[in-house]
Design a protein around this motif. Structure first.
Motif, PDB file in Angstrom:
ATOM      1  N   UNK A 175       0.845  -1.070  -0.048  1.00 33.56           N
ATOM      2  CA  UNK A 175       0.153   0.078   0.001  1.00 33.56           C
ATOM      3  C   UNK A 175       0.998   1.387   0.077  1.00 33.56           C
ATOM      4  N   UNK A 176       0.461   2.272  -0.638  1.00 33.58           N
ATOM      5  CA  UNK A 176       1.480   3.308  -0.623  1.00 33.58           C
ATOM      6  C   UNK A 176       1.427   4.320   0.643  1.00 33.58           C
ATOM      7  N   UNK A 177       0.630   3.920   1.517  1.00 34.48           N
ATOM      8  CA  UNK A 177       0.841   4.892   2.933  1.00 34.48           C
ATOM      9  C   UNK A 177       0.549   4.061   4.020  1.00 34.48           C
ATOM     10  N   UNK A 178       0.742   4.570   5.343  1.00 33.59           N
ATOM     11  CA  UNK A 178       0.480   3.988   6.469  1.00 33.59           C
ATOM     12  C   UNK A 178      -0.634   4.902   6.928  1.00 33.59           C
ATOM     13  N   UNK A 179      -1.451   4.563   7.963  1.00 36.72           N
ATOM     14  CA  UNK A 179      -2.434   5.231   8.687  1.00 36.72           C
ATOM     15  C   UNK A 179      -1.959   5.616  10.054  1.00 36.72           C
ATOM     16  N   UNK A 180      -2.376   7.073  10.110  1.00 35.86           N
ATOM     17  CA  UNK A 180      -2.142   7.442  11.538  1.00 35.86           C
ATOM     18  C   UNK A 180      -3.309   6.996  12.481  1.00 35.86           C
ATOM     19  N   UNK A 181      -3.231   6.923  13.814  1.00 40.22           N
ATOM     20  CA  UNK A 181      -4.212   6.564  14.695  1.00 40.22           C
ATOM     21  C   UNK A 181      -5.508   7.010  14.404  1.00 40.22           C
ATOM     22  N   UNK A 182      -5.409   8.360  14.191  1.00 44.41           N
ATOM     23  CA  UNK A 182      -6.686   8.972  13.852  1.00 44.41           C
ATOM     24  C   UNK A 182      -7.335   8.571  12.712  1.00 44.41           C
ATOM     25  N   UNK A 183      -6.553   8.396  11.510  1.00 51.27           N
ATOM     26  CA  UNK A 183      -6.962   8.050  10.395  1.00 51.27           C
ATOM     27  C   UNK A 183      -7.520   6.400  10.478  1.00 51.27           C
ATOM     28  N   UNK A 184      -7.011   5.632  10.916  1.00 51.89           N
ATOM     29  CA  UNK A 184      -7.327   4.002  11.411  1.00 51.89           C
ATOM     30  C   UNK A 184      -8.410   4.181  12.210  1.00 51.89           C
TER      31      UNK A 184
END
Length: 182
Positions: free
Chosen positions: A36-45
């Motif tokens: 995947x092209x990105x990791x999610x922050x806690x808020x995004x998750x």
């Protein structure tokens, strides 16, 4: 809607607040998110988990939490949802997808859950076809697709429209399909 489905070792269910740490973990883990092209922050998750929970409540479909029966520990997700890739795929296309915390890899959990969900999709939800797609180099995922009876549709391979040009090695996706008669 809580419990969706049971398999010999797993419970597939809607998300609960106490699943938040696991959901954050799998969405930021570099190995889980390798393709995947990105990791999610806690808020995004957290936002994604809330959307998944609401979709399951509303439609009965979505990214279901996977829980081990033996100790009720959440380990990842596996689910059925609209692919949302029109015009690459028709609007009504249903996709199966998954993610699993790395400490649970290699135990066949995703194959078990995905195989049960394919049957659930055809029998309980009346679906006629289910697709899955992944970056071609993602052999862990394509191997699961093959183990659950999906077949590669090389003519349907595509460049994923939501993968940015800054990640050209992640753009090309292979498409797998399974239909009710399969």
């Amino acid at each position: 809607m809580g419990l969706i489905l049971e398999t010999p070792r797993l419970i597939l269910r809607n998300w609960r607040d106490d699943d938040r740490d696991l959901f954050r973990e799998i969405n930021r883990d570099a190995k889980v998110m390798e393709f995947f092209p990105f990791r999610r922050s806690a808020e995004e998750a957290d936002g994604l988990m809330q959307r998944a929970r609401a979709m399951i409540e509303e439609t009965g479909l979505g990214l279901y939490a996977l829980e081990l029966k033996q100790d009720a520990e959440p380990i990842g997700f596996c689910g059925l949802s609209k692919a949302g890739l029109f015009p690459v795929l028709p609007e009504e296309t249903m996709e199966i997808g998954w993610r699993l915390a790395t400490r649970f890899w290699g135990n066949g959990y995703i194959t078990e859950a995905a195989g049960a969900l394919v049957q659930f999709g055809f029998k309980a939800k009346g679906l006629s076809e289910i697709v899955a797609f992944a970056v071609e180099a993602n052999r862990r995922s394509t191997a699961v697709m093959e183990r659950i009876g999906m077949h590669r549709d090389a003519d349907g391979d595509f460049d994923h429209p939501r993968v940015p040009d800054s990640h050209p090695h992640l753009k090309r996706h292979v498409l797998y399909r399974i239909s009710r008669p399969d």
